[in-house]
Design a protein around this motif. Structure first.
Motif, PDB file in Angstrom:
ATOM      1  N   LEU A 190     -62.478  -3.919  49.663  1.00  9.72           N
ATOM      2  CA  LEU A 190     -61.652  -4.869  48.490  1.00  9.72           C
ATOM      3  C   LEU A 190     -62.012  -6.024  48.158  1.00  9.72           C
ATOM      4  O   LEU A 190     -62.083  -6.751  49.720  1.00  9.72           O
ATOM      5  CB  LEU A 190     -60.357  -4.315  48.344  1.00  9.72           C
ATOM      6  N   THR A 191     -61.330  -6.870  47.293  1.00  9.71           N
ATOM      7  CA  THR A 191     -61.667  -8.758  47.511  1.00  9.71           C
ATOM      8  C   THR A 191     -60.570  -8.711  46.466  1.00  9.71           C
ATOM      9  O   THR A 191     -60.047  -8.075  46.017  1.00  9.71           O
ATOM     10  CB  THR A 191     -62.860  -9.129  46.674  1.00  9.71           C
ATOM     11  N   ARG A 192     -60.211  -9.976  47.353  1.00  9.29           N
ATOM     12  CA  ARG A 192     -58.741 -10.409  46.852  1.00  9.29           C
ATOM     13  C   ARG A 192     -58.965 -11.942  46.399  1.00  9.29           C
ATOM     14  O   ARG A 192     -59.064 -13.025  47.091  1.00  9.29           O
ATOM     15  CB  ARG A 192     -57.339 -10.493  47.767  1.00  9.29           C
ATOM     16  N   THR A 193     -58.230 -12.167  44.560  1.00 14.60           N
ATOM     17  CA  THR A 193     -58.916 -13.584  44.360  1.00 14.60           C
ATOM     18  C   THR A 193     -56.748 -14.032  43.367  1.00 14.60           C
ATOM     19  O   THR A 193     -56.769 -13.064  43.138  1.00 14.60           O
ATOM     20  CB  THR A 193     -59.851 -13.049  43.719  1.00 14.60           C
ATOM     21  N   VAL A 194     -57.041 -15.228  44.112  1.00 23.08           N
ATOM     22  CA  VAL A 194     -56.126 -15.874  43.827  1.00 23.08           C
ATOM     23  C   VAL A 194     -55.670 -15.783  42.428  1.00 23.08           C
ATOM     24  O   VAL A 194     -56.656 -16.510  41.775  1.00 23.08           O
ATOM     25  CB  VAL A 194     -55.761 -17.318  43.924  1.00 23.08           C
ATOM     26  N   ILE A 195     -54.897 -15.457  41.910  1.00 23.67           N
ATOM     27  CA  ILE A 195     -54.503 -15.147  39.940  1.00 23.67           C
ATOM     28  C   ILE A 195     -54.213 -16.599  40.021  1.00 23.67           C
ATOM     29  O   ILE A 195     -52.601 -17.485  40.172  1.00 23.67           O
ATOM     30  CB  ILE A 195     -53.520 -14.809  39.131  1.00 23.67           C
TER      31      ILE A 195
END
Length: 164
Positions: A84-89
């Motif tokens: 998975l990838t995590r991206t700052v909101i």
């Protein structure tokens, strides 16, 4: 004392003890059938992410019945594995938007036969009728006690599906 309740001297009359043992058995069969690539909690989080693309990790934890600190650790591990990838909101820099990767989707697809074998093996001691009854009663037990959990499900517990 109700007729159905003994003095509970025998540990195997305690539902919690039997549920813990059932969980131990389930986890053992999980690794037999699913391999060592994911833990059961990682699998649950990744499986839920598959149908909730872009969800933040706090919400993913909530729909998976996982506390937020564990959920954050699980998401970090899944990101390290490239699943998975995590991206700052941008509107909330403390939250991360999650997206399953192609490798994550492929792994989940590859694990479908193992998850089917896991379910069959775990329920094998029960007749077809007993399997349906067990799943209905277990679902009811979890649903009705949801608020007692340290990480209550926010979407509730779905109704059991028919066992084939």
């Amino acid at each position: 004392m109700p007729d159905t309740e003994s003095k509970l001297i025998n540990l195997y009359e305690h539902p919690g003890h039997l549920l813990r043992r059932a969980q131990q058995i389930s986890v053992s069969i999980f690794y037999d059938e699913m391999g060592e690539e994911l833990t059961p909690v990682q699998y649950a989080m990744l499986r839920n992410l598959e149908s909730h693309a872009g969800i933040d990790q706090v919400s993913l934890s909530a729909i998976s019945g996982i506390d937020t600190s564990t959920g954050a650790t699980v998401c970090a591990r899944l990101e390290e594995k490239g699943l998975l990838t995590r991206t700052v909101i941008p509107t909330n820099r403390r939250q991360r938007s999650l997206t399953i990767t192609g490798a994550g989707e492929q792994l989940l697809s590859d694990l479908i036969p193992g998850s089917q074998r896991l379910r069959r093996r775990l329920l094998a001691p029960l007749s077809s009728t007993e399997q349906l009854q067990f799943m209905a009663l277990l679902t009811k037990l979890v649903r009705e006690n949801n608020e007692q959990s340290r990480a209550p499900l926010t979407d509730g517990v779905p109704a059991p599906r028919e066992v084939s």
